[in-house]
Design an enzyme around this catalytic site. Structure first.
Site, PDB file in Angstrom:
ATOM      1  N   LYS A 127       0.855  -1.194   0.000  1.00  0.00           N
ATOM      2  CA  LYS A 127       0.000   0.000   0.000  1.00  0.00           C
ATOM      3  C   LYS A 127       0.888   1.241   0.000  1.00  0.00           C
ATOM      4  O   LYS A 127       2.071   1.209   0.366  1.00  0.00           O
ATOM      5  CB  LYS A 127      -0.945   0.031   1.201  1.00  0.00           C
ATOM      6  CG  LYS A 127      -0.259   0.026   2.571  1.00  0.00           C
ATOM      7  CD  LYS A 127       0.231   1.373   3.072  1.00  0.00           C
ATOM      8  CE  LYS A 127       0.846   1.290   4.462  1.00  0.00           C
ATOM      9  NZ  LYS A 127       1.561   2.535   4.861  1.00  0.00           N
ATOM     10  N   ASP A 142      -2.993  -0.834  10.436  1.00  0.00           N
ATOM     11  CA  ASP A 142      -3.147  -0.906   8.985  1.00  0.00           C
ATOM     12  C   ASP A 142      -3.817  -2.193   8.526  1.00  0.00           C
ATOM     13  O   ASP A 142      -4.200  -2.304   7.354  1.00  0.00           O
ATOM     14  CB  ASP A 142      -1.785  -0.796   8.293  1.00  0.00           C
ATOM     15  CG  ASP A 142      -1.195   0.601   8.353  1.00  0.00           C
ATOM     16  OD1 ASP A 142      -1.905   1.529   8.792  1.00  0.00           O
ATOM     17  OD2 ASP A 142      -0.027   0.765   7.952  1.00  0.00           O
TER      18      ASP A 142
END
Length: 289
Positions: free
Chosen positions: A14, A139
């Site tokens: 990401k 996350d």
């Protein structure tokens, strides 16, 4: 970074396209606003089920003992939460740099939860898996939910976004950034004004960690300076990786071939839908929830 064996599950990278620190909780965690987008590159995991409840990592990851690995911890969390007697051997093909700000460990944990939920037939919903994942890292939920997102809180309050999906040139400076050191730095901005999603789409996309990281880590500053000759350079999370967006894949790849000595990198496509969730749907793991 592609693995042809269809048994392998993707754990995509990401990027944090922006990062704003708007406060700090009483427990020390920082309150954030950030935007997550996935990349079409990442780690790969293979899961071989066992019937003896043993959970093992069967690959060697330098510097990461099996007991500290988030994939092992994720498997144990799911096992305990569902009271399953199943076990697993986990093979991790590590492709992403550790400590790069690309979410590798969190993504690996999310893939472990998603894949084993299917393999063990524990039948948790996506939202239930996300709640388990939050205990492993802030996350982890975004990787489980699987959509590019605006995030708040410590990163777990998510609103799906539709973003452009450009090509990114991602640079890996030759150093290791300590997230703890960055967040404890006295010069870190911790009280940025709260912004809106509309502000982001209007162009407000700064990273509050960038000044501190650039000062503490000259290699990151040099990478930002070099990349800034060709595009708007950004820092993902607290780094170490820096990146820039390009409409043209060929330009990104040309610059990749011109990197200064000692600087590594790669080119990847931005994705609004995680390859992990696409794989889960292919496996008929869930339709919603």
């Amino acid at each position: 970074m592609k693995v042809e064996n269809v048994r392998f599950w993707p754990a995509p990278a990401k990027l944090n396209l922006m990062l704003r620190i708007i406060g700090q909780r009483s427990d020390g965690y920082h309150l954030l606003q950030t935007v997550f987008q996935f990349l079409d590159i990442g780690d790969w995991l293979d899961f071989q089920p066992r019937d003896d409840a043993l959970i093992r990592r069967v690959s060697t990851i330098p510097g990461v003992p099996e007991s500290d690995d988030l994939v092992v911890k994720a498997a144990k969390v799911l096992q305990q939460a569902t009271a399953t007697s199943a076990g697993v051997d986990i093979h991790l093909e590590k492709q992403l740099p550790m400590g790069g700000g690309l979410g590798g460990g969190s993504s690996d944990a999310a893939t472990t939860l998603v894949a084993l939920n299917l393999i063990w037939n524990t039948q948790l919903s996506r939202s239930e898996l996300a709640r388990l994942g939050l205990a492993l890292g802030a996350d982890v939920p975004v990787f489980i939910l699987g959509k590019a997102a605006w995030a708040e809180g410590v990163g777990e309050e998510l609103i799906a976004l539709e973003l452009l999906e450009p090509w990114y040139l991602v640079l890996i400076p030759p150093c290791h950034v300590s997230t703890a050191a960055v967040f404890s730095d006295q010069e870190l901005t911790r009280n940025s004004p709260r912004m809106t999603i509309a502000d982001y789409f209007a162009g407000s996309a700064l990273n509050d960690c960038l000044p501190v990281v650039s000062r503490r880590y000259p290699d990151v500053a040099l990478a930002l300076e070099w990349l800034g000759q060709f595009a708007v350079p950004k820092l993902t999370g607290t780094g170490v990786c820096v990146f820039a967006a390009f409409d043209d894949e060929s330009k990104a790849r040309r610059l990749l071939g011109e990197l200064p000595v000692g600087l590594q990198g790669f080119v990847a496509r931005g994705l609004n839908r995680s390859p992990l969730i696409a794989r889960a749907h292919e496996e008929h793991m869930w339709s919603s929830g």
